[in-house]
Design a protein around this motif. Sequence first.
Motif, PDB file in Angstrom:
ATOM      1  N   THR A  11      -0.110 -23.637   0.422  1.00 17.80           N
ATOM      2  CA  THR A  11      -1.053 -23.474  -0.686  1.00 17.80           C
ATOM      3  C   THR A  11      -2.411 -24.129  -0.442  1.00 17.80           C
ATOM      4  O   THR A  11      -3.417 -23.675  -0.979  1.00 17.80           O
ATOM      5  CB  THR A  11      -0.458 -24.069  -1.980  1.00 17.80           C
ATOM      6  OG1 THR A  11      -0.110 -25.445  -1.747  1.00 17.80           O
ATOM      7  CG2 THR A  11       0.780 -23.305  -2.406  1.00 17.80           C
ATOM      8  N   GLY A 102      -2.788 -10.535 -13.026  1.00 19.51           N
ATOM      9  CA  GLY A 102      -3.126 -11.804 -12.408  1.00 19.51           C
ATOM     10  C   GLY A 102      -4.080 -11.657 -11.236  1.00 19.51           C
ATOM     11  O   GLY A 102      -4.553 -10.558 -10.905  1.00 19.51           O
ATOM     12  N   ASN A 103      -4.320 -12.770 -10.579  1.00 20.15           N
ATOM     13  CA  ASN A 103      -5.261 -12.835  -9.467  1.00 20.15           C
ATOM     14  C   ASN A 103      -4.544 -12.487  -8.156  1.00 20.15           C
ATOM     15  O   ASN A 103      -4.506 -13.274  -7.212  1.00 20.15           O
ATOM     16  CB  ASN A 103      -5.848 -14.247  -9.394  1.00 20.15           C
ATOM     17  CG  ASN A 103      -7.194 -14.267  -8.717  1.00 20.15           C
ATOM     18  OD1 ASN A 103      -7.592 -13.314  -8.074  1.00 20.15           O
ATOM     19  ND2 ASN A 103      -7.899 -15.370  -8.875  1.00 20.15           N
ATOM     20  N   THR A 104      -3.993 -11.290  -8.105  1.00 22.03           N
ATOM     21  CA  THR A 104      -3.189 -10.876  -6.953  1.00 22.03           C
ATOM     22  C   THR A 104      -4.016 -10.694  -5.691  1.00 22.03           C
ATOM     23  O   THR A 104      -3.464 -10.720  -4.590  1.00 22.03           O
ATOM     24  CB  THR A 104      -2.445  -9.564  -7.251  1.00 22.03           C
ATOM     25  OG1 THR A 104      -3.410  -8.557  -7.599  1.00 22.03           O
ATOM     26  CG2 THR A 104      -1.476  -9.727  -8.400  1.00 22.03           C
ATOM     27  N   LEU A 107      -5.692 -14.824  -4.760  1.00 17.70           N
ATOM     28  CA  LEU A 107      -4.639 -15.798  -4.488  1.00 17.70           C
ATOM     29  C   LEU A 107      -3.380 -15.165  -3.907  1.00 17.70           C
ATOM     30  O   LEU A 107      -2.801 -15.679  -2.959  1.00 17.70           O
ATOM     31  CB  LEU A 107      -4.282 -16.563  -5.770  1.00 17.70           C
ATOM     32  CG  LEU A 107      -5.300 -17.591  -6.267  1.00 17.70           C
ATOM     33  CD1 LEU A 107      -4.816 -18.219  -7.557  1.00 17.70           C
ATOM     34  CD2 LEU A 107      -5.544 -18.660  -5.222  1.00 17.70           C
ATOM     35  N   GLY A 108      -2.949 -14.045  -4.488  1.00 16.80           N
ATOM     36  CA  GLY A 108      -1.673 -13.461  -4.104  1.00 16.80           C
ATOM     37  C   GLY A 108      -1.609 -13.025  -2.650  1.00 16.80           C
ATOM     38  O   GLY A 108      -0.624 -13.299  -1.943  1.00 16.80           O
ATOM     39  N   LEU A 246       5.744 -14.074  -6.860  1.00 18.47           N
ATOM     40  CA  LEU A 246       4.490 -14.771  -6.577  1.00 18.47           C
ATOM     41  C   LEU A 246       3.287 -13.986  -7.059  1.00 18.47           C
ATOM     42  O   LEU A 246       2.379 -14.533  -7.713  1.00 18.47           O
ATOM     43  CB  LEU A 246       4.380 -15.020  -5.067  1.00 18.47           C
ATOM     44  CG  LEU A 246       3.096 -15.690  -4.567  1.00 18.47           C
ATOM     45  CD1 LEU A 246       2.990 -17.112  -5.102  1.00 18.47           C
ATOM     46  CD2 LEU A 246       3.069 -15.694  -3.043  1.00 18.47           C
ATOM     47  N   GLN A 247       3.250 -12.685  -6.755  1.00 19.64           N
ATOM     48  CA  GLN A 247       2.114 -11.858  -7.127  1.00 19.64           C
ATOM     49  C   GLN A 247       1.978 -11.713  -8.644  1.00 19.64           C
ATOM     50  O   GLN A 247       0.886 -11.850  -9.193  1.00 19.64           O
ATOM     51  CB  GLN A 247       2.245 -10.468  -6.491  1.00 19.64           C
ATOM     52  CG  GLN A 247       1.898 -10.412  -5.017  1.00 19.64           C
ATOM     53  CD  GLN A 247       0.402 -10.434  -4.785  1.00 19.64           C
ATOM     54  OE1 GLN A 247      -0.275 -11.419  -5.059  1.00 19.64           O
ATOM     55  NE2 GLN A 247      -0.129  -9.341  -4.274  1.00 19.64           N
ATOM     56  N   THR A 250       0.603 -14.862 -10.574  1.00 18.29           N
ATOM     57  CA  THR A 250      -0.699 -15.458 -10.257  1.00 18.29           C
ATOM     58  C   THR A 250      -1.538 -15.647 -11.527  1.00 18.29           C
ATOM     59  O   THR A 250      -1.331 -14.959 -12.521  1.00 18.29           O
ATOM     60  CB  THR A 250      -1.479 -14.580  -9.251  1.00 18.29           C
ATOM     61  OG1 THR A 250      -1.459 -13.215  -9.702  1.00 18.29           O
ATOM     62  CG2 THR A 250      -0.872 -14.658  -7.872  1.00 18.29           C
ATOM     63  N   THR A 278      -5.987 -21.121 -13.536  1.00 16.28           N
ATOM     64  CA  THR A 278      -6.205 -21.391 -12.115  1.00 16.28           C
ATOM     65  C   THR A 278      -5.844 -22.835 -11.780  1.00 16.28           C
ATOM     66  O   THR A 278      -5.191 -23.115 -10.764  1.00 16.28           O
ATOM     67  CB  THR A 278      -7.663 -21.102 -11.716  1.00 16.28           C
ATOM     68  OG1 THR A 278      -7.964 -19.725 -11.984  1.00 16.28           O
ATOM     69  CG2 THR A 278      -7.888 -21.367 -10.242  1.00 16.28           C
ATOM     70  N   SER A 281      -2.158 -23.234 -11.789  1.00 14.92           N
ATOM     71  CA  SER A 281      -1.495 -22.625 -10.631  1.00 14.92           C
ATOM     72  C   SER A 281      -1.350 -23.594  -9.468  1.00 14.92           C
ATOM     73  O   SER A 281      -0.518 -23.381  -8.581  1.00 14.92           O
ATOM     74  CB  SER A 281      -2.270 -21.386 -10.176  1.00 14.92           C
ATOM     75  OG  SER A 281      -3.516 -21.737  -9.600  1.00 14.92           O
ATOM     76  N   ILE A 285       2.313 -22.464  -8.715  1.00 13.64           N
ATOM     77  CA  ILE A 285       2.538 -21.696  -7.493  1.00 13.64           C
ATOM     78  C   ILE A 285       3.411 -22.447  -6.493  1.00 13.64           C
ATOM     79  O   ILE A 285       4.370 -21.872  -5.945  1.00 13.64           O
ATOM     80  CB  ILE A 285       1.202 -21.263  -6.868  1.00 13.64           C
ATOM     81  CG1 ILE A 285       0.572 -20.146  -7.712  1.00 13.64           C
ATOM     82  CG2 ILE A 285       1.396 -20.779  -5.431  1.00 13.64           C
ATOM     83  CD1 ILE A 285      -0.780 -19.689  -7.237  1.00 13.64           C
TER      84      ILE A 285
END
Length: 293
Positions: A11, A102-104, A107-108, A246-247, A250, A278, A281, A285
Amino acid sequence: MELVLTVLEITSPVFLLALVGYIWVRAGFEYRVQFVTRLAMTLAVPCLIFTALMKTEVEPAALSLVTIAAIVAYGAVTVVTWALVAGFSLDRPTYLAPLIFGNTGNLGLPLALFAFGQEGLGYAVVIFAVMAVMAFTFGIWLVSGGGSLLKAVQEPMVSATLLGALFLWQGWKTPVFVTNTLELIGQMAIPLMLITLGVAVARLTPGGIGRALWLSLVKVGICVGCALGAGLWLDLPHVALAVLVLQVATPVAVTSYLLAEKYEADADAVAGLVVISTLLSVVSIPVVLAFFV
């Protein structure tokens, strides 16, 4: 202890690159988000999607299963989130789309690559593509209160996804020099998106921190539960299941803030969701990854 170090190794590059963008802006340097975002979303990300799909070594049948799982997971998230927004009398154009999608991309994709290698990236790109199609059709309809679904075909990411899927299913390959060029362009996407994420967070003025916090926590729970349920129901392989969770889990994407601004929803509230989810996460995450790595 070894597991913690492994998760941190996975990460930390993501958040360090975002930190670069954050510090860059705080130091007073110029960063044209509109230009960089257009460059990434119009050129770099489509090239990344196309080459990742074309070169993926995942069996087409498995990719089809992941596509179905992503649709089921996002469908379940939509139903549960819609009920949440209605139950708490929240403004639907403002809150619904950010809580679903999400923020795929920012981040994803890099997290899947760092955690599970090229196989993970192949799955992540498919899930990202499903999310992108839904976000730029159904998501825009939610934020704007209406609009044509035909806008999706005008998005380079959607076109790259459809073309990449065609090459994957047919077993086609572009000439080596073309593939190398597209890969080189696509390699810009992940660092550009991560640095831009940090820039955007640095410039946002969050509003309604308390509401943003509890909604961000609820979002994680809903998304993890729905993605895990969909993956187990469809009996996904281990890596595919991990990438799906995970995806879907996000945090809220910066694009949600841009869409809120464009369609005159409560952009300050969405900004709060982006910032808080964020930051959250950073903990959520690694916890999710700890169960799969």
